[in-house]
Design an enzyme around this catalytic site. Structure first.
Site, PDB file in Angstrom:
ATOM      1  N   LYS A  86       0.826  -1.218   0.000  1.00 37.44           N
ATOM      2  CA  LYS A  86       0.000   0.000   0.000  1.00 37.44           C
ATOM      3  C   LYS A  86       0.855   1.261   0.000  1.00 37.44           C
ATOM      4  O   LYS A  86       0.580   2.191  -0.730  1.00 37.44           O
ATOM      5  CB  LYS A  86      -0.867   0.087   1.269  1.00 37.44           C
ATOM      6  CG  LYS A  86      -1.847  -0.997   1.491  1.00 37.44           C
ATOM      7  CD  LYS A  86      -2.768  -0.673   2.663  1.00 37.44           C
ATOM      8  CE  LYS A  86      -2.138  -0.406   4.017  1.00 37.44           C
ATOM      9  NZ  LYS A  86      -1.338  -1.411   4.655  1.00 37.44           N
ATOM     10  N   ARG A 143      -8.326   1.623  10.777  1.00 39.41           N
ATOM     11  CA  ARG A 143      -7.774   0.287  10.941  1.00 39.41           C
ATOM     12  C   ARG A 143      -8.678  -0.590  11.794  1.00 39.41           C
ATOM     13  O   ARG A 143      -8.289  -1.678  12.194  1.00 39.41           O
ATOM     14  CB  ARG A 143      -6.445   0.416  11.654  1.00 39.41           C
ATOM     15  CG  ARG A 143      -5.314  -0.249  10.922  1.00 39.41           C
ATOM     16  CD  ARG A 143      -4.063   0.293  11.549  1.00 39.41           C
ATOM     17  NE  ARG A 143      -2.924  -0.496  11.292  1.00 39.41           N
ATOM     18  CZ  ARG A 143      -1.871  -0.053  10.606  1.00 39.41           C
ATOM     19  NH1 ARG A 143      -1.885   1.129  10.073  1.00 39.41           N
ATOM     20  NH2 ARG A 143      -0.826  -0.815  10.471  1.00 39.41           N
ATOM     21  N   ARG A 185      11.861  -5.394   3.771  1.00 40.16           N
ATOM     22  CA  ARG A 185      11.543  -3.983   3.530  1.00 40.16           C
ATOM     23  C   ARG A 185      12.584  -3.058   4.175  1.00 40.16           C
ATOM     24  O   ARG A 185      13.010  -3.287   5.295  1.00 40.16           O
ATOM     25  CB  ARG A 185      10.158  -3.682   4.113  1.00 40.16           C
ATOM     26  CG  ARG A 185       9.734  -2.247   3.950  1.00 40.16           C
ATOM     27  CD  ARG A 185       8.256  -2.087   4.060  1.00 40.16           C
ATOM     28  NE  ARG A 185       7.758  -2.269   5.422  1.00 40.16           N
ATOM     29  CZ  ARG A 185       6.476  -2.162   5.741  1.00 40.16           C
ATOM     30  NH1 ARG A 185       5.583  -1.899   4.814  1.00 40.16           N
ATOM     31  NH2 ARG A 185       6.077  -2.330   6.982  1.00 40.16           N
ATOM     32  N   ARG A 230      12.595  -0.787   9.712  1.00 41.89           N
ATOM     33  CA  ARG A 230      11.716  -0.440  10.824  1.00 41.89           C
ATOM     34  C   ARG A 230      11.866  -1.456  11.947  1.00 41.89           C
ATOM     35  O   ARG A 230      11.989  -2.646  11.691  1.00 41.89           O
ATOM     36  CB  ARG A 230      10.252  -0.441  10.337  1.00 41.89           C
ATOM     37  CG  ARG A 230       9.883   0.829   9.646  1.00 41.89           C
ATOM     38  CD  ARG A 230       8.531   0.755   9.032  1.00 41.89           C
ATOM     39  NE  ARG A 230       7.510   0.159   9.881  1.00 41.89           N
ATOM     40  CZ  ARG A 230       6.222   0.108   9.555  1.00 41.89           C
ATOM     41  NH1 ARG A 230       5.823   0.611   8.407  1.00 41.89           N
ATOM     42  NH2 ARG A 230       5.353  -0.452  10.367  1.00 41.89           N
ATOM     43  N   ARG A 232       1.446  -8.264  14.242  1.00 39.53           N
ATOM     44  CA  ARG A 232       0.721  -7.268  13.444  1.00 39.53           C
ATOM     45  C   ARG A 232      -0.315  -7.940  12.539  1.00 39.53           C
ATOM     46  O   ARG A 232      -1.397  -7.396  12.313  1.00 39.53           O
ATOM     47  CB  ARG A 232       1.702  -6.419  12.628  1.00 39.53           C
ATOM     48  CG  ARG A 232       2.443  -5.430  13.520  1.00 39.53           C
ATOM     49  CD  ARG A 232       3.748  -4.985  12.922  1.00 39.53           C
ATOM     50  NE  ARG A 232       3.596  -4.181  11.740  1.00 39.53           N
ATOM     51  CZ  ARG A 232       4.534  -4.038  10.797  1.00 39.53           C
ATOM     52  NH1 ARG A 232       5.688  -4.663  10.920  1.00 39.53           N
ATOM     53  NH2 ARG A 232       4.316  -3.300   9.753  1.00 39.53           N
TER      54      ARG A 232
END
Ligand code: AMP
Length: 221
Positions: free
Chosen positions: A15, A90, A135, A168, A179
């Site tokens: 996203k 969310r 990532r 991160r 998550r």
């Protein structure tokens, strides 16, 4: 009536990459609650200090914090004509709160409100952990890279800013799994929420970046 795009999808569904590009294309601000919260943590604000406790555990930050942050952001001039929301709402509770915020913004701007389109990035769960642990992002401009499918030109450094890329702290396997649990429990019900309102579009996001981009353009334009 201003256009508001809401992006839904599990962590690592791509996203962020696509929505920042879309923001440039439409000349809309890209408003991403995760980044706004990380900025608060960096600046050690009271919100940031509180939010970090939840973010480190892969849980949702309390709604009051997120509502305040998002409302203040949406009152800025650049959001007057439309915006892209990434990672917010969310939960169904947040989606209901967003409707209240939109009513307040209608009064604030004295306009006729927002037309909401929710776009769901559909990627099979088993692909996601791998995407997350690969990532990396630029601490300066926020550009997102992936060590497998979107490598920087110079290994470890941002193509745009030249600064060293970072990972991160919540992109490790353990927090990533937590998550996903949070996503399934809290965020997935939004697919029904927006589906029932007839404003949900689904994109097959298990494709290469350009293909996803072309599919995205078809549903937002
Ligand atoms: P993200 O950058 O979207 O992956 O978000 C990172 C973390 O920030 C999440 O795991 C949550 O702890 C927190 N967060 C981001 N957006 C929200 C939101 N809308 N509501 C509550 N917590 C959020």
């Amino acid at each position: 009536m201003k256009n508001v795009f809401i992006f839904l999808g599990p962590p690592g569904s791509g996203k962020g990459t696509q929505t920042s590009r879309l923001a440039e294309e439409l000349n809309f601000p890209h408003i991403d609650t995760g980044s706004l919260l990380r900025q608060n943590i960096k600046e050690q604000t009271p919100y940031g200090i509180e939010a970090k406790k939840y973010m480190d555990k892969g849980q949702l930050v309390p709604i009051e914090i997120v509502q305040d942050i998002i409302f203040e952001r949406l009152k800025k001039d650049d959001a007057k004509n439309g915006y892209i929301l990434d990672g917010y709402p969310r939960s169904v509770e947040q989606a209901e709160a967003l409707e209240v915020i939109h009513e307040k913004l209608k009064e604030y701007w004295n306009d006729n409100g927002a037309k909401v389109t929710a776009v769901y990035f559909d990627v099979p769960m088993e692909k996601l952990v791998e995407r997350l642990v690969n990532r990396r992002s630029c601490p300066m401009c926020g550009e997102i890279y992936n060590l497998k499918n979107k490598k920087p030109l110079k290994e470890g450094f941002c193509d745009k800013c030249g600064v060293e890329l970072v990972q991160r702290t919540d992109d490790n396997e353990e927090t990533a799994r937590l998550r996903f649990e949070t996503y399934n429990k809290e965020t997935k019900p939004l697919l029904d929420y927006y589906g029932n309102k007839n404003n949900l579009k689904t994109i097959d996001a298990d494709k290469d970046i350009e293909e996803v981009w072309n599919n995205l353009l078809k549903v937002v334009k």
